[in-house]
Enzyme design. Structure first.
Site, PDB file in Angstrom:
ATOM      1  N   ARG A 289       3.356  -6.307   9.380  1.00 41.79           N
ATOM      2  CA  ARG A 289       2.636  -5.237  10.075  1.00 41.79           C
ATOM      3  C   ARG A 289       3.163  -5.028  11.488  1.00 41.79           C
ATOM      4  O   ARG A 289       3.234  -3.896  11.967  1.00 41.79           O
ATOM      5  CB  ARG A 289       1.146  -5.542  10.083  1.00 41.79           C
ATOM      6  CG  ARG A 289       0.539  -5.446   8.687  1.00 41.79           C
ATOM      7  CD  ARG A 289      -0.878  -5.925   8.671  1.00 41.79           C
ATOM      8  NE  ARG A 289      -1.499  -5.747   7.361  1.00 41.79           N
ATOM      9  CZ  ARG A 289      -2.495  -6.492   6.924  1.00 41.79           C
ATOM     10  NH1 ARG A 289      -2.998  -7.460   7.677  1.00 41.79           N
ATOM     11  NH2 ARG A 289      -3.010  -6.272   5.725  1.00 41.79           N
TER      12      ARG A 289
ATOM     13  N   HIS B 157      -1.639  -5.684   1.748  1.00 39.06           N
ATOM     14  CA  HIS B 157      -2.928  -6.361   1.617  1.00 39.06           C
ATOM     15  C   HIS B 157      -2.657  -7.725   1.012  1.00 39.06           C
ATOM     16  O   HIS B 157      -1.773  -7.872   0.164  1.00 39.06           O
ATOM     17  CB  HIS B 157      -3.867  -5.578   0.686  1.00 39.06           C
ATOM     18  CG  HIS B 157      -5.040  -6.402   0.245  1.00 39.06           C
ATOM     19  ND1 HIS B 157      -6.165  -6.553   1.016  1.00 39.06           N
ATOM     20  CD2 HIS B 157      -5.235  -7.158  -0.870  1.00 39.06           C
ATOM     21  CE1 HIS B 157      -7.014  -7.356   0.384  1.00 39.06           C
ATOM     22  NE2 HIS B 157      -6.474  -7.729  -0.759  1.00 39.06           N
TER      23      HIS B 157
ATOM     24  N   LYS C 137       0.829  -1.204   0.000  1.00 33.99           N
ATOM     25  CA  LYS C 137       0.000   0.000   0.000  1.00 33.99           C
ATOM     26  C   LYS C 137       0.868   1.261   0.000  1.00 33.99           C
ATOM     27  O   LYS C 137       2.083   1.187   0.191  1.00 33.99           O
ATOM     28  CB  LYS C 137      -0.923  -0.030   1.216  1.00 33.99           C
ATOM     29  CG  LYS C 137      -1.912  -1.189   1.179  1.00 33.99           C
ATOM     30  CD  LYS C 137      -2.771  -1.194   2.421  1.00 33.99           C
ATOM     31  CE  LYS C 137      -3.776  -2.315   2.408  1.00 33.99           C
ATOM     32  NZ  LYS C 137      -4.629  -2.289   3.619  1.00 33.99           N
TER      33      LYS C 137
ATOM     34  N   PHE D  20     -16.121   4.915   6.945  1.00 32.30           N
ATOM     35  CA  PHE D  20     -14.687   5.162   6.778  1.00 32.30           C
ATOM     36  C   PHE D  20     -14.207   5.001   5.336  1.00 32.30           C
ATOM     37  O   PHE D  20     -13.034   5.253   5.049  1.00 32.30           O
ATOM     38  CB  PHE D  20     -13.864   4.231   7.686  1.00 32.30           C
ATOM     39  CG  PHE D  20     -14.063   2.769   7.396  1.00 32.30           C
ATOM     40  CD1 PHE D  20     -13.385   2.142   6.353  1.00 32.30           C
ATOM     41  CD2 PHE D  20     -14.926   2.017   8.170  1.00 32.30           C
ATOM     42  CE1 PHE D  20     -13.566   0.796   6.085  1.00 32.30           C
ATOM     43  CE2 PHE D  20     -15.114   0.669   7.920  1.00 32.30           C
ATOM     44  CZ  PHE D  20     -14.432   0.059   6.869  1.00 32.30           C
TER      45      PHE D  20
ATOM     46  N   ASN E 140      -9.603   9.419  13.015  1.00 29.46           N
ATOM     47  CA  ASN E 140      -9.993   9.909  11.683  1.00 29.46           C
ATOM     48  C   ASN E 140      -8.933   9.646  10.620  1.00 29.46           C
ATOM     49  O   ASN E 140      -8.885  10.330   9.611  1.00 29.46           O
ATOM     50  CB  ASN E 140     -10.349  11.395  11.719  1.00 29.46           C
ATOM     51  CG  ASN E 140     -11.476  11.690  12.672  1.00 29.46           C
ATOM     52  OD1 ASN E 140     -12.461  10.953  12.718  1.00 29.46           O
ATOM     53  ND2 ASN E 140     -11.327  12.736  13.453  1.00 29.46           N
TER      54      ASN E 140
ATOM     55  N   THR F 230      -4.543  -7.316  10.854  1.00 26.16           N
ATOM     56  CA  THR F 230      -4.923  -6.113  10.107  1.00 26.16           C
ATOM     57  C   THR F 230      -4.657  -4.847  10.909  1.00 26.16           C
ATOM     58  O   THR F 230      -4.162  -3.858  10.377  1.00 26.16           O
ATOM     59  CB  THR F 230      -6.412  -6.188   9.712  1.00 26.16           C
ATOM     60  OG1 THR F 230      -6.607  -7.350   8.902  1.00 26.16           O
ATOM     61  CG2 THR F 230      -6.844  -4.955   8.944  1.00 26.16           C
TER      62      THR F 230
ATOM     63  N   ARG G 216      -0.879 -14.484   4.607  1.00 23.67           N
ATOM     64  CA  ARG G 216      -1.676 -13.749   5.598  1.00 23.67           C
ATOM     65  C   ARG G 216      -1.021 -13.819   6.978  1.00 23.67           C
ATOM     66  O   ARG G 216      -1.012 -12.833   7.717  1.00 23.67           O
ATOM     67  CB  ARG G 216      -3.116 -14.255   5.612  1.00 23.67           C
ATOM     68  CG  ARG G 216      -3.817 -13.855   4.290  1.00 23.67           C
ATOM     69  CD  ARG G 216      -5.284 -14.082   4.306  1.00 23.67           C
ATOM     70  NE  ARG G 216      -5.963 -13.316   5.332  1.00 23.67           N
ATOM     71  CZ  ARG G 216      -6.286 -12.025   5.259  1.00 23.67           C
ATOM     72  NH1 ARG G 216      -5.940 -11.311   4.199  1.00 23.67           N
ATOM     73  NH2 ARG G 216      -6.947 -11.442   6.235  1.00 23.67           N
TER      74      ARG G 216
END
Length: 138
Positions: free
Chosen positions: A102, A120, A9, A57, A112, A91, A85
């Site tokens: 991650r 991903h 990403k 969102f 926000n 996540t 994964r």
């Protein structure tokens, strides 16, 4: 041989983790079948995240995913979907274990802000087929 779709990403690209992520994939013995650099747009993101378009969102997610280039890949190997994964980690970056992508590199979101979780990966063979078609047969 199983295939899956994965993406680095915009935050992973901006922060310079392309080489690290690809190295982890290669060290695990997976093959990189396709790789492209892309700039995502709202249309492709609506198709990719179809189940999320009505969520409050979603506009923030689109802003995040269009904030810079992404690296899209198709990788293959034995049990690549479940293994990839696991390699990615949870996540939510604050729940991701050390040693996962991650857990090692992602940043927990501020209020926000989209969850900037670097990568991903498809969650099932059906999702992999759908996501590969969305991104590579566009």
């Amino acid at each position: 041989m199983e295939q899956t779709f994965f993406m680095i990403k915009p935050d992973g690209v901006k922060r310079g983790f392309i080489g690290e992520v690809i190295s982890r994939i290669e060290r695990r013995g997976f093959s990189i079948d396709r790789l492209e650099v892309r700039h995502a747009d709202a249309d492709i993101l609506k198709r990719h995240y179809a189940e999320l378009t009505d969520r409050p969102f979603f506009p923030t997610l689109v802003d995040y995913m269009t904030s810079g280039p992404v690296i899209i890949e198709v990788i293959s190997g034995e049990e690549v979907i479940s293994t990839w994964r696991t390699m990615m980690g949870s996540t939510n970056p604050k729940d991701a274990l050390p040693g996962t992508i991650r857990g090692d590199f992602a940043q927990a979101p501020s209020p926000n802000q989209a969850t900037c979780n670097i990568v991903h990966g498809s969650d099932s063979p059906e999702s992999a087929t759908r996501e590969i078609a969305i991104w590579f047969n566009n």
